[in-house]
Design an enzyme around this catalytic site. Structure first.
Site, PDB file in Angstrom:
ATOM      1  N   LYS A  89      46.483  34.554  43.263  1.00 30.86           N
ATOM      2  CA  LYS A  89      46.566  35.612  42.257  1.00 30.86           C
ATOM      3  C   LYS A  89      47.647  35.339  41.213  1.00 30.86           C
ATOM      4  O   LYS A  89      47.500  35.719  40.047  1.00 30.86           O
ATOM      5  CB  LYS A  89      46.812  36.960  42.947  1.00 30.86           C
ATOM      6  CG  LYS A  89      45.603  37.456  43.736  1.00 30.86           C
ATOM      7  CD  LYS A  89      45.840  38.815  44.354  1.00 30.86           C
ATOM      8  CE  LYS A  89      44.587  39.294  45.081  1.00 30.86           C
ATOM      9  NZ  LYS A  89      44.757  40.609  45.719  1.00 30.86           N
ATOM     10  N   LYS A 132      32.042  35.107  44.443  1.00 29.02           N
ATOM     11  CA  LYS A 132      31.913  36.427  45.045  1.00 29.02           C
ATOM     12  C   LYS A 132      31.653  37.493  43.977  1.00 29.02           C
ATOM     13  O   LYS A 132      32.164  37.396  42.864  1.00 29.02           O
ATOM     14  CB  LYS A 132      33.204  36.791  45.793  1.00 29.02           C
ATOM     15  CG  LYS A 132      33.266  36.265  47.221  1.00 29.02           C
ATOM     16  CD  LYS A 132      34.525  36.708  47.915  1.00 29.02           C
ATOM     17  CE  LYS A 132      34.452  38.166  48.320  1.00 29.02           C
ATOM     18  NZ  LYS A 132      35.625  38.581  49.131  1.00 29.02           N
ATOM     19  N   LYS A 163      34.838  43.046  41.007  1.00 27.94           N
ATOM     20  CA  LYS A 163      35.088  44.115  40.042  1.00 27.94           C
ATOM     21  C   LYS A 163      35.631  43.564  38.731  1.00 27.94           C
ATOM     22  O   LYS A 163      35.478  44.180  37.681  1.00 27.94           O
ATOM     23  CB  LYS A 163      36.131  45.103  40.594  1.00 27.94           C
ATOM     24  CG  LYS A 163      35.774  45.793  41.881  1.00 27.94           C
ATOM     25  CD  LYS A 163      36.901  46.741  42.259  1.00 27.94           C
ATOM     26  CE  LYS A 163      37.242  46.630  43.718  1.00 27.94           C
ATOM     27  NZ  LYS A 163      38.328  47.511  44.126  1.00 27.94           N
TER      28      LYS A 163
END
Length: 354
Positions: free
Chosen positions: A115, A217, A220
């Site tokens: 991240k 994947k 969002k």
């Protein structure tokens, strides 16, 4: 106490729209777990600050996750549904765990590396310390089980390491309180205050991939809304997204072996199987040899059948924010009572004056 009382804890971040992957991989499992377990389900709004400090509308996002919990079938009266920031004991225990955890442990966390990317010096301290807060979320209730996906297993292992170090560092303080439980870790007997939390893996979790790229994947954060089916999507949107989903020109195979090297076909068959509660092999036994022009309409009908009632109930709930807030307040009060009991005991074990 002779054993830890079984308790399931899990949380979902209020960041972006919940999608089909969140439902199949997490929320549907939460609903099933409540049948035979004491459960606490949390909207982890403090964690959401690690992804983005300033949110356009955090309030609506918190309510949306809560609405999804309720619409999917979680019972907030039999179990506890709340948002994390209503229970300050999460943050208090997280600070203690920051002092228990070692820098070397945190440096091994692959999610931080993923991240933070190349510019780690600009990443927030919160993102780095996120696993300590996750450990506190679980252990402030002395929860014994957590349903986890592959991406959170490492954090759960860290929670176990933190619990074990606390138990060993304070073993002389825990024993006289009578609050611990005799457990064995490896071959070592430990009088533990915090349980060695276990992952709950109920069969293979469906790995739902992007409708635009079967190698990524469903997310969002994907800039293309066509890449995912949101739980708030209506029938028309679901139909459009599945019709536009990327495929290849070949017919569906008759056996799962034939899905290898065909990520988009594998993804759509996997979604059908998960929605229908069937195996991929079973789906291919029905649709093997058929073109996507036949399979996609069947998938649309199934997706609408499963998701439409959830969608309708979420929309109804979102029109009544006072009801959602009342559920969160009630859950927050009940969660706080449990968490404060743990924190009083932790303060006594550490030696804080209260």
């Amino acid at each position: 106490m002779t054993e830890f009382k079984p308790l399931v804890f899990s949380g979902v971040q209020p960041t972006g729209n919940l999608h089909l992957g969140n439902y199949l991989g997490a929320i549907r499992k939460f609903v099933a777990l409540q049948e035979n377990n004491d459960c606490i389900y949390c909207v982890v709004d403090l964690h959401a600050l690690t992804a983005q400090l300033v949110h356009e509308d955090m309030t609506t996002q918190i309510r949306s996750i809560t609405a999804a919990f309720l619409a999917a079938g979680i019972d907030p009266k039999k179990h506890i549904v709340f948002n994390q920031s209503q229970v300050p004991q999460h943050a208090e225990l997280a600070w203690i765990f920051n002092c228990v955890a070692r820098i070397g442990w945190m440096n091994r966390m692959t999610q931080f590396k993923d991240k933070a990317g190349k510019d780690r010096e600009q990443a927030s301290l919160g993102l780095y310390a996120y696993p300590s807060l996750m450990a506190a979320d679980i252990l402030v209730y002395r929860a014994t089980h957590v349903p986890v996906g592959e991406d959170q297993k490492q954090h759960l292992e860290l929670a176990r390491d933190i619990a074990m170090k606390f138990n060993l560092d304070f073993k002389e303080k825990i024993a006289p309180t009578g609050l611990g439980v005799d457990i064995t870790v490896g071959e070592e007997p430990v009088h533990a205050y915090f349980p060695m939390v276990e992952p709950l893996i109920d069969g293979p979790a469906p790995r739902v991939m992007s409708l635009k790229d079967g190698t990524k994947k469903m997310s969002k954060s994907d800039p293309s809304d066509l890449s995912r089916i949101n739980l708030m999507d209506d029938q028309e949107a679901i139909s459009k997204k599945i019709r536009k989903a990327k495929t290849d020109p070949d017919a569906l195979p008759s056996e799962t072996e034939g899905l290898k090297g065909r990520p988009e076909a594998d993804n759509l068959v996997g979604i059908f199987a998960a929605l229908a509660d069937r195996s991929k092999a079973d789906v291919l036994a029905e649709f093997g040899g058929q073109q996507f022009s036949v399979f996609k309409p069947a998938l649309i009908d199934l997706a609408v059948e499963v998701l439409a009632p959830i969608n309708a109930e979420m929309r109804r709930l979102m029109e009544d924010p006072a009801h959602i807030d009342a559920v969160l307040r009630d859950g927050g009060e009940r969660a706080r009572a449990r968490a404060e009991k743990t924190m009083n005991e932790v303060r006594d074990i550490i030696g804080f004056v209260r």
